[in-house]
Write an enzyme that holds these catalytic residues in place. Sequence first.
Site, PDB file in Angstrom:
ATOM      1  N   LEU A   1     -26.047  37.141  58.624  1.00 33.93           N
ATOM      2  CA  LEU A   1     -25.748  38.021  57.498  1.00 33.93           C
ATOM      3  C   LEU A   1     -26.354  39.399  57.738  1.00 33.93           C
ATOM      4  CD1 LEU A   1     -25.893  34.989  56.373  1.00 33.93           C
ATOM      5  CD2 LEU A   1     -26.363  36.015  54.150  1.00 33.93           C
ATOM      6  N   CYS A   2     -25.696  40.422  57.169  1.00 30.32           N
ATOM      7  CA  CYS A   2     -26.304  41.750  57.054  1.00 30.32           C
ATOM      8  C   CYS A   2     -26.550  42.370  58.438  1.00 30.32           C
ATOM      9  CB  CYS A   2     -27.579  41.598  56.236  1.00 30.32           C
ATOM     10  SG  CYS A   2     -28.457  43.096  55.795  1.00 30.32           S
ATOM     11  N   ILE A   3     -27.797  42.618  58.804  1.00 29.36           N
ATOM     12  CA  ILE A   3     -28.140  43.238  60.090  1.00 29.36           C
ATOM     13  C   ILE A   3     -28.367  42.186  61.190  1.00 29.36           C
ATOM     14  CG2 ILE A   3     -30.640  43.314  59.615  1.00 29.36           C
ATOM     15  CD1 ILE A   3     -28.616  46.083  61.414  1.00 29.36           C
TER      16      ILE A   3
ATOM     17  N   PRO B   1     -26.456  40.099  62.684  1.00 32.89           N
ATOM     18  CA  PRO B   1     -25.486  40.010  63.788  1.00 32.89           C
ATOM     19  C   PRO B   1     -25.887  40.815  65.026  1.00 32.89           C
ATOM     20  CG  PRO B   1     -24.309  40.194  61.711  1.00 32.89           C
ATOM     21  CD  PRO B   1     -25.773  40.381  61.387  1.00 32.89           C
TER      22      PRO B   1
ATOM     23  N   THR C   1     -21.178  38.262  58.168  1.00 32.68           N
ATOM     24  CA  THR C   1     -20.753  38.880  56.907  1.00 32.68           C
ATOM     25  C   THR C   1     -21.729  40.004  56.564  1.00 32.68           C
ATOM     26  OG1 THR C   1     -19.980  38.333  54.651  1.00 32.68           O
ATOM     27  CG2 THR C   1     -22.052  37.329  55.343  1.00 32.68           C
TER      28      THR C   1
END
Lengths: 219, 219
Positions: free
Chosen positions: A137-139, A141, A191
Amino acid sequence: MSKKAHIAVILSGNGVFDGSEIHEATMTLYAIMKNGGTYQVFAPDIDQYHVINHITGEEMEEKRNVLIEAARIARGDIQSLKDFQPDEFDALIMPGGFGAAKNLSTFAFDGSNCKINGEVEKAIRGMADKGKPIGALCISPVIVARIFGDVELTIGQDRDTAEAVEQMGASHKKTDHGEVVVDKNRKIATTPCYMLDANILQIAEGADNVVKSMLELME
Amino acid sequence: MSKKAHIAVILSGNGVFDGSEIHEATMTLYAIMKNGGTYQVFAPDIDQYHVINHITGEEMEEKRNVLIEAARIARGDIQSLKDFQPDEFDALIMPGGFGAAKNLSTFAFDGSNCKINGEVEKAIRGMADKGKPIGALCISPVIVARIFGDVELTIGQDRDTAEAVEQMGASHKKTDHGEVVVDKNRKIATTPCYMLDANILQIAEGADNVVKSMLELME
């Protein structure tokens, strides 16, 4: 999914600016149970890069440990990431927060040249080697981008971060609230959550959708 | 409810053993938005009673501030409880966690003879005087018991805590997961959450039900 999925959740502290983003972490645990799974929380037993006063944004003169702080989100039920065994889990997920870019990796400082914490990389590679899904999620990845290079993923719409993941070899897809990018080949679901200007309803939706995507990748 | 309810949320830190229980706090914010409301988070600007290592349960040799730690759950968007104005809100809610019994009150140490933090008492009385609903999760109902005495409420099923609230003049109702006790006269809604051996799904349900009950009390 034939059996109850048991999912490992890697946290990076407790608080958006120096650890795990709390709403994303909580909504990830909620989404796992809501979709019929169970979870075990992990974190590396290391010092946080720093401690940020979440009102002023300034650094505080103290030290905190990632595992001990993450235990607050896990209500004490947490394990050191060094003890993680891929065989025991069906999938692995990382909520966001700056901790993913400061404690689990050095992305906040080194961008596309970042280093990944050795235990984090080992856990993720261990799951990938067994063909088990990974969610981010968020950063977070950026971590899978750095480890695998050619992976299809999203960090939302931030141009600089998107460029950095592409420099690491990833293919970036722009997304809006709640949307998930699934790399079916690598079994990686991502996401944007708070990489967008989001509210807590949108975080819950994103966490739910990414968990659902991971469960589909298990089928 | 004709207009969007704006609800004040009082936190007591960030972590079940020395502050606000994180799942209850997050699920309360989620429930408010899910039911069409908006929120503002508050906390008193005071030192925590102590800092607990959430893995070992032992006290740590450091000081933390309730407002600064609670800001982690609020992502920095928090106000000092001294600036709370009852006119600006339609309702007030307190998630649980030991912080309610250690920082917002002295219930953890003094039981039915506990003292309530002055700003907390002022905020709650200010809302009650205007006939506005108050919600309390988990152990937080002890605060309204101490302030009002004769109130109908629940802290779940723990016998000692139930006896203590009755000693303060309250009428205790035993409840199970997700159940809410509503004192229609005083406009106070309470639910047990982690006062029971609960999971995060049950916390989400309890938070949602108590927020719904508060909105009904506004009609």
